[in-house]
Design an enzyme around this catalytic site. Sequence first.
Site, PDB file in Angstrom:
ATOM      1  N   ASP A 303       0.518  -1.574   0.089  1.00  0.00           N
ATOM      2  CA  ASP A 303      -0.110  -0.489   0.266  1.00  0.00           C
ATOM      3  C   ASP A 303       0.613   0.697  -0.272  1.00  0.00           C
ATOM      4  OD1 ASP A 303       1.053   0.344   2.480  1.00  0.00           O
ATOM      5  OD2 ASP A 303      -0.978   0.611   3.313  1.00  0.00           O
ATOM      6  N   ASP A 305       1.462   4.679   2.473  1.00  0.00           N
ATOM      7  CA  ASP A 305       1.188   5.707   3.284  1.00  0.00           C
ATOM      8  C   ASP A 305       1.186   6.916   3.898  1.00  0.00           C
ATOM      9  OD1 ASP A 305       0.523   2.145   4.524  1.00  0.00           O
ATOM     10  OD2 ASP A 305       2.420   2.251   4.595  1.00  0.00           O
ATOM     11  N   ASP A 420      -2.833   4.363   2.720  1.00  0.00           N
ATOM     12  CA  ASP A 420      -4.135   4.871   3.455  1.00  0.00           C
ATOM     13  C   ASP A 420      -3.587   5.882   4.635  1.00  0.00           C
ATOM     14  OD1 ASP A 420      -4.351   2.413   4.597  1.00  0.00           O
ATOM     15  OD2 ASP A 420      -2.075   1.707   5.317  1.00  0.00           O
TER      16      ASP A 420
HETATM   17  N1  CTP Z   1       0.781   1.272  11.414  1.00  0.00           N
HETATM   18  C1  CTP Z   1      -0.233   2.453  12.616  1.00  0.00           C
HETATM   19  N2  CTP Z   1      -1.183   2.101  12.698  1.00  0.00           N
HETATM   20  C2  CTP Z   1      -2.396   0.855  11.305  1.00  0.00           C
HETATM   21  C3  CTP Z   1      -1.292   0.496  10.623  1.00  0.00           C
HETATM   22  C4  CTP Z   1      -0.184   0.618  10.487  1.00  0.00           C
HETATM   23  O1  CTP Z   1       0.298   2.644  12.963  1.00  0.00           O
HETATM   24  N3  CTP Z   1      -3.054   1.477  11.742  1.00  0.00           N
HETATM   25  C5  CTP Z   1       1.920   1.073  11.075  1.00  0.00           C
HETATM   26  C6  CTP Z   1       2.566  -0.272  11.207  1.00  0.00           C
HETATM   27  O2  CTP Z   1       3.150  -0.323  12.303  1.00  0.00           O
HETATM   28  C7  CTP Z   1       4.064   0.320  10.059  1.00  0.00           C
HETATM   29  C8  CTP Z   1       3.645   1.255   9.238  1.00  0.00           C
HETATM   30  O3  CTP Z   1       2.472   2.131   9.970  1.00  0.00           O
HETATM   31  O4  CTP Z   1       5.039   0.196  11.035  1.00  0.00           O
HETATM   32  C9  CTP Z   1       3.184   1.088   7.936  1.00  0.00           C
HETATM   33  O5  CTP Z   1       1.899  -0.237   8.189  1.00  0.00           O
HETATM   34  P1  CTP Z   1       2.347  -1.222   6.398  1.00  0.00           P
HETATM   35  O6  CTP Z   1       1.701   0.342   5.747  1.00  0.00           O
HETATM   36  O7  CTP Z   1       1.175  -2.338   6.987  1.00  0.00           O
HETATM   37  O8  CTP Z   1       3.425  -2.371   6.691  1.00  0.00           O
HETATM   38  P2  CTP Z   1       4.815  -0.915   5.304  1.00  0.00           P
HETATM   39  O9  CTP Z   1       5.499  -1.707   6.149  1.00  0.00           O
HETATM   40  O10 CTP Z   1       4.069   0.274   4.654  1.00  0.00           O
HETATM   41  O11 CTP Z   1       4.997  -2.607   4.482  1.00  0.00           O
HETATM   42  P3  CTP Z   1       4.151  -2.669   2.923  1.00  0.00           P
HETATM   43  O12 CTP Z   1       5.028  -1.956   2.235  1.00  0.00           O
HETATM   44  O13 CTP Z   1       3.077  -4.056   2.931  1.00  0.00           O
HETATM   45  O14 CTP Z   1       2.611  -1.804   3.032  1.00  0.00           O
HETATM   46 MN    MN Z   2       1.865   0.382   4.022  1.00  0.00          MN
HETATM   47 MN    MN Z   3      -0.363   0.933   5.297  1.00  0.00          MN
END
Ligand code: CTP
Ligand code: MN
Ligand code: MN
Length: 496
Positions: A303, A305, A420
């Site tokens: 995703d 962020d 997100d």
């Molecule tokens: N996070 C958070 N609260 C949430 C969702 C996520 O604090 N409701 C934090 C997670 O702890 C993480 C960061 O946001 O450290 C990123 O989360 P995520 O997008 O799930 O993982 P990524 O490390 O970005 O991996 P990916 O590339 O697969 O998205």
């Molecule tokens: Mn992510």
């Molecule tokens: Mn995320």
Amino acid sequence: MALLPRKRRCKGIPTSIASQDHLGGSNPNDRVRFSEVGIFLVERRMGASRRRFLTELARKKGFRVEEQMSESVTHVVSENNTGNEVLELLEKQNGISRTGFNAALVEITWFTESMGAGRPLEVESRHQLQEALKVLAESAELNESEARNLAFSRASSILKSLPYTVTTMEDLQGIPNLGVHSRKVIKEILEDGTCSEVENLLRNERYQTLKRFTSIFGVGVKTADKWYREGLRTLDELRASDVKLTREQEAGLLYHNDLNVPVTRTEADLIKQIVERAVHKFLPTAVVTLAGGFRREKEIGHDVDLLITHPEEGKEEGLLCQVVNWMTTEGLILYGDITGSSHKERSKEPEIFDHFEKCLSIFGLKKELVNNLESKNLRNSDSLAGDETQGIGLADHKEAAQQVMVAAACNKDRKAVRVDLVVVPYSQYAYALLGWTGSRLFERDLRRYAKRLKNMSLSSHSLFDIEQNAFLPAATEEEIFVHLGLEYIPPHERNA
Ligand code: CTP
Ligand code: MN
Ligand code: MN
């Protein structure tokens, strides 16, 4: 695990592979740099769209990927299949007998690490060990066993970071955080080439089904398990059933194919620009930051962020609603649900989640924009985002939202991407940035360290010193590390 038993496993490829700069492979636009290595990606359990994406990715990086299994394939890459399952499949579909088989069966971890390194890596037991431990971690997660999940995730992560090859158990002597169970699994694989517990899991119907259902955006373990117990097994069965889905799950199911395809850095950068432009429409001096895996310099992610803040605290209030509504009307957001501080997360670990206002959305990214950007870096970023936000017919707001969603799912001009959006008050920005940069495992360990060794409570909002009974303010991540008595760790070193 898709690796042959020791005795049968092929040697792997030499460490130094002479780069041969010539055209070849089935895609004439990409230069094959490592012609000795021929990759075949097994579609089963990977899915067609994900396979297509990985094929393109590898070809762009100069790897030779074959569509069909052939003599020139040296590496058969599979995901979540046992070695025997892959052999059976190749036998059935390609008439290739086990005895005449001389390619290496390798894990997806070998593939992704090779992509990251930009060259084919030697096949090591490490890849298989990592993958096995990941499967066990996932299974623990699906059984809602947090401690086991963490233990196996840590073990997998440790193996990834080891600077040397693991061939015997002695190689692992003195390494902390490797539990008895993980060691048992590693030992079995090193000795027999496979681990029966992992093999059984991969063939286990409940494991397969729960993994499939939880891969749908909006579906947690509890729901997946409920559907499993009701007898549902596949996405098609779910679609055909009269199970009541939430709006989020409906969108998740509708865009499942796209959402299963990784997001590239180009896509992430583009989405950041588009969101930034939308945000500036309502609050020109607001700041949008790319966090998550892409800030850790990962090449692909699940995703995007994005953190949104404003230097004058309070200005950000009400912004998210305006931005999301507008982007939805413009067809930029295909699904979006704004949650405030009262929202309860599905996870069992409340301390890891925060109370920021956020929107877990599905973004509709015009493929044309990505293609244009990738083929030539002609236009500047402003006009790119401008193109996206202009000339899209204005939909008639909420009642049209459902229609937009269905139309977009069939619309092959746009790729659905999970985004997100998190709104952060400025005084908490440094903590939010640290918390949202991840990785999850890194955050867990950092928080554990703060609690146990510093008697401080760290979250995405603040750092609380329990002895001093005071919050410690920080304007930057660097200041947080100082509070914790740690040397600064840059984002790209936070992957493990
Ligand atoms: N996070 C958070 N609260 C949430 C969702 C996520 O604090 N409701 C934090 C997670 O702890 C993480 C960061 O946001 O450290 C990123 O989360 P995520 O997008 O799930 O993982 P990524 O490390 O970005 O991996 P990916 O590339 O697969 O998205
Ligand atoms: Mn992510
Ligand atoms: Mn995320």
